[in-house]
Structure formats: C-alpha cells, structure tokens
Design a protein around this motif. Structure first.
Motif, PDB file in Angstrom:
ATOM      1  N   PHE A   1      14.368   6.607  -1.752  1.00  0.00           N
ATOM      2  CA  PHE A   1      13.354   7.659  -1.695  1.00  0.00           C
ATOM      3  C   PHE A   1      13.704   8.849  -2.583  1.00  0.00           C
ATOM      4  N   ILE A   2      14.914   9.374  -2.451  1.00  0.00           N
ATOM      5  CA  ILE A   2      15.337  10.544  -3.230  1.00  0.00           C
ATOM      6  C   ILE A   2      15.265  10.242  -4.724  1.00  0.00           C
ATOM      7  N   ASP A   3      15.702   9.058  -5.116  1.00  0.00           N
ATOM      8  CA  ASP A   3      15.672   8.671  -6.527  1.00  0.00           C
ATOM      9  C   ASP A   3      14.239   8.564  -7.037  1.00  0.00           C
ATOM     10  N   ALA A   4      13.328   8.070  -6.198  1.00  0.00           N
ATOM     11  CA  ALA A   4      11.920   7.967  -6.589  1.00  0.00           C
ATOM     12  C   ALA A   4      11.308   9.349  -6.766  1.00  0.00           C
TER      13      ALA A   4
ATOM     14  N   HIS B   1       0.847  -1.186   0.000  1.00  0.00           N
ATOM     15  CA  HIS B   1       0.000   0.000   0.000  1.00  0.00           C
ATOM     16  C   HIS B   1       0.885   1.240   0.000  1.00  0.00           C
ATOM     17  N   GLY B   2       0.475   2.278  -0.699  1.00  0.00           N
ATOM     18  CA  GLY B   2       1.229   3.525  -0.635  1.00  0.00           C
ATOM     19  C   GLY B   2       0.900   4.487  -1.744  1.00  0.00           C
TER      20      GLY B   2
ATOM     21  N   PHE C   1       5.290   3.284  -4.628  1.00  0.00           N
ATOM     22  CA  PHE C   1       5.247   2.308  -5.718  1.00  0.00           C
ATOM     23  C   PHE C   1       6.572   2.313  -6.480  1.00  0.00           C
ATOM     24  N   LEU C   2       7.058   3.508  -6.832  1.00  0.00           N
ATOM     25  CA  LEU C   2       8.326   3.590  -7.561  1.00  0.00           C
ATOM     26  C   LEU C   2       9.463   2.992  -6.746  1.00  0.00           C
ATOM     27  N   MET C   3       9.449   3.226  -5.447  1.00  0.00           N
ATOM     28  CA  MET C   3      10.501   2.669  -4.593  1.00  0.00           C
ATOM     29  C   MET C   3      10.455   1.150  -4.601  1.00  0.00           C
TER      30      MET C   3
END
Length: 105
Positions: free
Chosen positions: A82-85, A67-68, A73-75
């Motif tokens: 996180f930063i890259d997402a 869930h999110g 989802f990208l992570m």
C-alpha cells in the motif's frame, strides 16, 4: 520510523490523479462511451470485461470481480504494498508524500 501518511492526502491524491492515464500506461485501454475497456490484466480472457470509469474513479472487471481505485490497481498489477503504491502514484503526479509526526496525539 516514518510517520503515517495522512488519510486526507491519500483521498486527495486519488481524486487528483488521472486513473485512465495511470492504468492506460500499464495496459491497452480503448475508449467505450464515457468509460474505457480492456482485457483484464488479472485473469486470461479473449473479450474485454475490464472497465475503467474516470468519472467514478475506479476500475472493475465483470469477469473476475477485480475492483478498486487507482491505488488498488497499482497494488495488484505492479504487486506493490500500500505505502509503495501511494508513493508511486504521488511520484507520477510529481508530489511528495507527507508524513504525520511520529509522536502526535
């Protein structure tokens, strides 16, 4: 070292993005009423238990509990930090990620 990404930018970025377009670019979503469904990309299944709610701005799997938001989802799907997402989502939206000054209060 780059400064922090302002939380307000992150919140606005999530609100501005089309979660269906981002997730649908990675898995095959099918419209189901006001939501979209697919087989969950995070665990093996034969029937669709993964839903994406554009109105609420999140995804949820009733099978494995994933869930999110679109960033989560990208992570998980693209295995990004996180930063890259955040940077990937900003790039999809054609935006640059602002940074706070490193020596601010």
């Amino acid at each position: 070292m780059p400064g922090r990404i302002p939380q307000e930018f992150i919140n606005d970025l999530i609100d501005r993005c089309d979660i269906v377009e981002v997730i649908g670019g990675r898995i095959n979503l099918k419209k189901a009423g006001r939501e979209y469904k697919a087989c969950c990309p995070f665990h093996g299944e034969k029937t669709a238990s993964f839903t994406v709610s554009p109105d609420k701005g999140f995804y949820h799997c009733f099978g494995c509990g994933a869930h999110g938001t679109v960033i989560g989802f990208l992570m998980e799907h693209d295995q990004l930090e996180f930063i890259d997402a955040v940077e990937e989502l900003a790039s999809i939206n054609g935006e640059e990620v602002p940074r706070e000054a490193g020596n601010s209060k």
